[in-house]
Design a protein around this motif. Structure first.
Motif: not given
Length: 71
Positions: A15, A17-18, A55
């Motif tokens: 993921n 986002i992390y 993104y």
């Protein structure tokens, strides 16, 4: 989520986002916000492209990538 390859050839999905940091030591090392680290076969540039694509896919970056990246 982005697909990456560990040094042993196994693929995994991460993921994006992390992701806090991506560095080359010379192996590409990804540090997550939790402090966990992953070493992958992909170059730092490829990881950055995959993250940017991720993104854009979730509309956190503009679809037009001619401006803004790397600036």
């Amino acid at each position: 989520m982005i697909s990456l390859t560990q040094l042993n050839g196994n693929t995994f999905t991460l993921n994006a986002i992390y992701i806090e940091q991506v560095q080359s030591f010379p192996d590409t090392t990804i540090t997550l916000t939790t402090g966990k680290k992953f070493v992958v076969k992909e170059s730092e540039e490829i990881v950055a492209q995959k993250v940017a694509s991720f993104y854009r896919g979730i509309t956190l970056l503009p679809l037009n990538s001619n401006k803004g990246e790397g600036q």
